[in-house]
Scaffold this motif. Structure first.
Motif, PDB file in Angstrom:
ATOM      1  N   SER A 135      56.605  38.426  47.389  1.00 42.22           N
ATOM      2  CA  SER A 135      56.664  37.247  48.255  1.00 42.22           C
ATOM      3  C   SER A 135      58.089  36.923  48.686  1.00 42.22           C
ATOM      4  O   SER A 135      58.298  36.096  49.564  1.00 42.22           O
ATOM      5  N   GLY A 136      59.064  37.568  48.041  1.00 43.09           N
ATOM      6  CA  GLY A 136      60.463  37.302  48.356  1.00 43.09           C
ATOM      7  C   GLY A 136      61.168  36.471  47.307  1.00 43.09           C
ATOM      8  O   GLY A 136      62.413  36.419  47.288  1.00 43.09           O
ATOM      9  N   LYS A 137      60.432  35.809  46.439  1.00 45.79           N
ATOM     10  CA  LYS A 137      61.057  35.019  45.380  1.00 45.79           C
ATOM     11  C   LYS A 137      61.764  35.946  44.398  1.00 45.79           C
ATOM     12  O   LYS A 137      61.267  37.027  44.085  1.00 45.79           O
ATOM     13  N   LYS A 138      62.914  35.528  43.902  1.00 43.51           N
ATOM     14  CA  LYS A 138      63.697  36.336  42.964  1.00 43.51           C
ATOM     15  C   LYS A 138      63.735  35.665  41.592  1.00 43.51           C
ATOM     16  O   LYS A 138      63.937  34.458  41.487  1.00 43.51           O
ATOM     17  N   LEU A 139      63.537  36.481  40.576  1.00 47.67           N
ATOM     18  CA  LEU A 139      63.617  36.040  39.188  1.00 47.67           C
ATOM     19  C   LEU A 139      64.686  36.844  38.471  1.00 47.67           C
ATOM     20  O   LEU A 139      65.147  37.871  38.988  1.00 47.67           O
ATOM     21  N   VAL A 140      65.053  36.412  37.295  1.00 45.68           N
ATOM     22  CA  VAL A 140      66.080  37.092  36.518  1.00 45.68           C
ATOM     23  C   VAL A 140      65.573  37.264  35.087  1.00 45.68           C
ATOM     24  O   VAL A 140      65.026  36.326  34.502  1.00 45.68           O
ATOM     25  N   VAL A 141      65.746  38.472  34.538  1.00 48.28           N
ATOM     26  CA  VAL A 141      65.462  38.706  33.123  1.00 48.28           C
ATOM     27  C   VAL A 141      66.788  38.929  32.415  1.00 48.28           C
ATOM     28  O   VAL A 141      67.550  39.829  32.774  1.00 48.28           O
ATOM     29  N   GLU A 142      67.084  38.060  31.436  1.00 46.45           N
ATOM     30  CA  GLU A 142      68.326  38.158  30.678  1.00 46.45           C
ATOM     31  C   GLU A 142      68.064  38.739  29.295  1.00 46.45           C
ATOM     32  O   GLU A 142      66.991  38.552  28.724  1.00 46.45           O
ATOM     33  N   LYS A 143      69.062  39.415  28.778  1.00 49.66           N
ATOM     34  CA  LYS A 143      68.982  40.014  27.439  1.00 49.66           C
ATOM     35  C   LYS A 143      69.908  39.222  26.522  1.00 49.66           C
ATOM     36  O   LYS A 143      71.127  39.367  26.574  1.00 49.66           O
ATOM     37  N   GLN A 144      69.293  38.402  25.668  1.00 51.16           N
ATOM     38  CA  GLN A 144      70.063  37.516  24.801  1.00 51.16           C
ATOM     39  C   GLN A 144      70.106  38.079  23.383  1.00 51.16           C
ATOM     40  O   GLN A 144      69.074  38.403  22.811  1.00 51.16           O
ATOM     41  N   ALA A 145      71.290  38.168  22.808  1.00 51.08           N
ATOM     42  CA  ALA A 145      71.414  38.587  21.405  1.00 51.08           C
ATOM     43  C   ALA A 145      70.932  37.451  20.508  1.00 51.08           C
ATOM     44  O   ALA A 145      71.354  36.308  20.654  1.00 51.08           O
ATOM     45  N   VAL A 146      70.016  37.774  19.589  1.00 48.15           N
ATOM     46  CA  VAL A 146      69.535  36.772  18.634  1.00 48.15           C
ATOM     47  C   VAL A 146      69.963  37.110  17.207  1.00 48.15           C
ATOM     48  O   VAL A 146      69.927  36.247  16.326  1.00 48.15           O
ATOM     49  N   GLN A 147      70.344  38.354  16.973  1.00 49.81           N
ATOM     50  CA  GLN A 147      70.914  38.783  15.692  1.00 49.81           C
ATOM     51  C   GLN A 147      71.902  39.893  16.017  1.00 49.81           C
ATOM     52  O   GLN A 147      71.508  41.028  16.268  1.00 49.81           O
ATOM     53  N   PRO A 148      73.198  39.575  16.067  1.00 48.63           N
ATOM     54  CA  PRO A 148      74.180  40.565  16.510  1.00 48.63           C
ATOM     55  C   PRO A 148      74.222  41.806  15.643  1.00 48.63           C
ATOM     56  O   PRO A 148      74.659  42.856  16.100  1.00 48.63           O
ATOM     57  N   GLY A 149      73.769  41.701  14.408  1.00 46.09           N
ATOM     58  CA  GLY A 149      73.684  42.909  13.596  1.00 46.09           C
ATOM     59  C   GLY A 149      74.024  42.677  12.143  1.00 46.09           C
ATOM     60  O   GLY A 149      74.914  41.895  11.820  1.00 46.09           O
TER      61      GLY A 149
END
Length: 475
Positions: free
Chosen positions: A409-423
């Motif tokens: 439809s032309g709408k734009k979304l964004v998927v982000e990659k968030q760290a929840v446990q750095p290691g």
């Protein structure tokens, strides 16, 4: 539960409820054992009869069968669209004020246009949609517009259902929903004094009719009779919810002298016991109406996991893996340069695709997909395991790596990659313990239900790897 985890949860609950925390009736330690025994006794009584089952890691108890919508919810293939945020009922248990007249929202995504939402459903292969609110009948034309868009723009079958208190239900509107493709309607009868007139109008019009109510302890007597009445009326399913406490409804719940339970979200003890009592009643009286207890232990884990899994593949590297809970796992070896080079050489000699592992610029660490675990000699190495989650947004926050998604439809979304446990770093026996879990593909080593003890460093990653089974411990 480990003492530090208990303290963390209590502190988090205390912060959420601020000044109201100390005035709330929290479960006392001396009461917890009695409450647990009562719950176990109810469950044992339920399972003395055929038809009772557990699913979703033992967090969801039901009899006979689940609605197709509930099955899709458990599989993480469902989107709940809050078609509005306004309501014409004033239920004491409602978790929010219901005075938001803004546009439809799902998972924080705003969809003002029905076509945009239908294309989102299509692109993310969502198999089920529920229309919630607020009260959907207050913006009825909007519901029909979104149903129509889904029916005409989505390439795969989609199961649809709608929640309502029934106050504004008419036969004409029910026929319009049926003709629009609605598969199921769910009535919160407790919002309308358990009246059956709206529900009776829907039976024979909407293909599947469900009653979905909170298990209200004070209403046990009328709801016992209600269970039998619903079965006789031809209702397909009864879903019982656990009442959750929020800062908004806290005062109303406290006024009923409810006992509050600590957890990721604060819940009410008496409502869980009431739900189990209703299921026991139906079993003991041979009432064939399928009943589903939708606990908060289920909702907190499985509904969030579905949203994470849906987007994880868009932002993870090929050498990363997606866990059962929808988190993105990264495994990284570190050690002497020659030992790391030997591992990379082994991968190359086996013709492993280069995208399945990644050697650092300094050649002293290597990230790899879990399937390559059996090819590695870990003895001279340390292993770092870290976790991220995929979050879908309307726009870029610029705080995390992201990928833009353009809908048809032309709408734009964004998927982000968030760290929840750095290691966390593992060595020796702890690497072996994690390897047994990954290699077996089973959660028993990390959820505490198997014969293998959980090494302390792995306690911190349990919820990233596996669903915590069963109904929660009372404390």
């Amino acid at each position: 539960m480990r003492l530090e985890k208990y303290r963390e949860t209590v502190d988090r609950n205390r912060q959420e409820y601020a000044g109201g925390y100390d005035s709330m009736k929290w479960l006392r330690p001396d009461e917890a054992a009695n409450a647990h025994r009562e719950r176990e006794s109810l469950i044992a009584s339920i399972f003395r009869f055929p038809g009772a089952l557990w699913t979703c890691a033992g967090t969801k108890l039901f009899t006979h069968t689940l609605s197709p919508g509930c099955l899709l919810c458990g599989q993480g293939a469902w989107s709940c669209l809050f078609i509005n945020g306004i309501c014409n009922a004033r239920c004491f248990y409602c978790p929010s004020s219901q005075d938001d007249s803004g546009p439809p929202v799902t998972n924080t995504l705003v969809f003002e246009k029905a076509a945009d939402y239908a294309d989102y459903v299509n692109q993310f292969d969502i198999q089920g949609i529920s229309f919630s609110g607020g009260e959907p009948f207050l913006t009825f034309d909007r519901v029909l517009a979104f149903l129509e868009a889904v029916r005409t723009r989505v390439d795969h079958p989609v199961y649809t259902w709608l929640y309502t208190n029934g106050i504004l239900v008419t036969r004409e509107k029910l026929f319009a929903l049926r003709d629009g493709g609605l598969d199921e309607i769910r009535f919160d009868l407790s919002a309308n004094q358990y009246r059956l007139d709206a529900l009776e109008k829907a039976i024979g019009v909407i293909p599947r009719v469900t009653v979905e109510i909170p298990a209200i302890p004070e209403d046990l007597s009328p709801t016992r009779q209600l269970v039998a009445d619903l079965a006789c009326a031809g209702v397909n399913h009864l879903n019982l919810h656990q009442i959750r406490c929020t800062p908004y409804n806290r005062g109303k719940l406290a006024a009923r002298d409810y006992t509050f339970l600590h957890g990721p979200r604060v819940t009410v003890l008496e409502t869980e016991l009431a739900a189990l009592e209703l299921i026991r009643y139906s079993q003991e009286n041979s009432i064939e109406l399928p009943i589903n207890y939708c606990s908060h232990a289920y909702q907190h884990q499985f509904q969030a996991a579905g949203a994470r899994r849906r987007c994880a593949g868009l932002v993870k590297a090929e050498y990363e893996d997606v866990t059962a809970t929808g988190h993105i796992r990264r495994l990284t070896l570190a050690g002497p340069e020659e030992a790391v080079a030997d591992v990379a050489g082994t991968f190359a000699s086996r013709d492993i695709a280069a995208s399945r592992y990644s050697l650092s610029a300094k050649r002293d660490s290597l990230s790899f997909a879990a399937e390559l675990w059996p090819l590695i000699d870990f003895s001279p190495m340390r292993l770092k395991v870290g976790y991220s989650q995929a979050v879908i947004r309307n726009g870029v926050s610029y705080r995390h790596p992201f990928k833009k998604i353009a809908l048809d439809s032309g709408k734009k979304l964004v998927v982000e990659k968030q760290a929840v446990q750095p290691g966390i770093w593992l060595e020796g026996a702890h690497i072996e313990a994690l390897g047994r879990f990954i290699g077996n593909g089973g959660a028993e080593l990390l959820n505490g239900q198997g014969a293998v003890a959980v090494p302390e460093p792995l306690n911190g990653i349990r919820h990233f790897e596996a669903f915590i089974p069963g109904l929660p411990v009372y404390y």
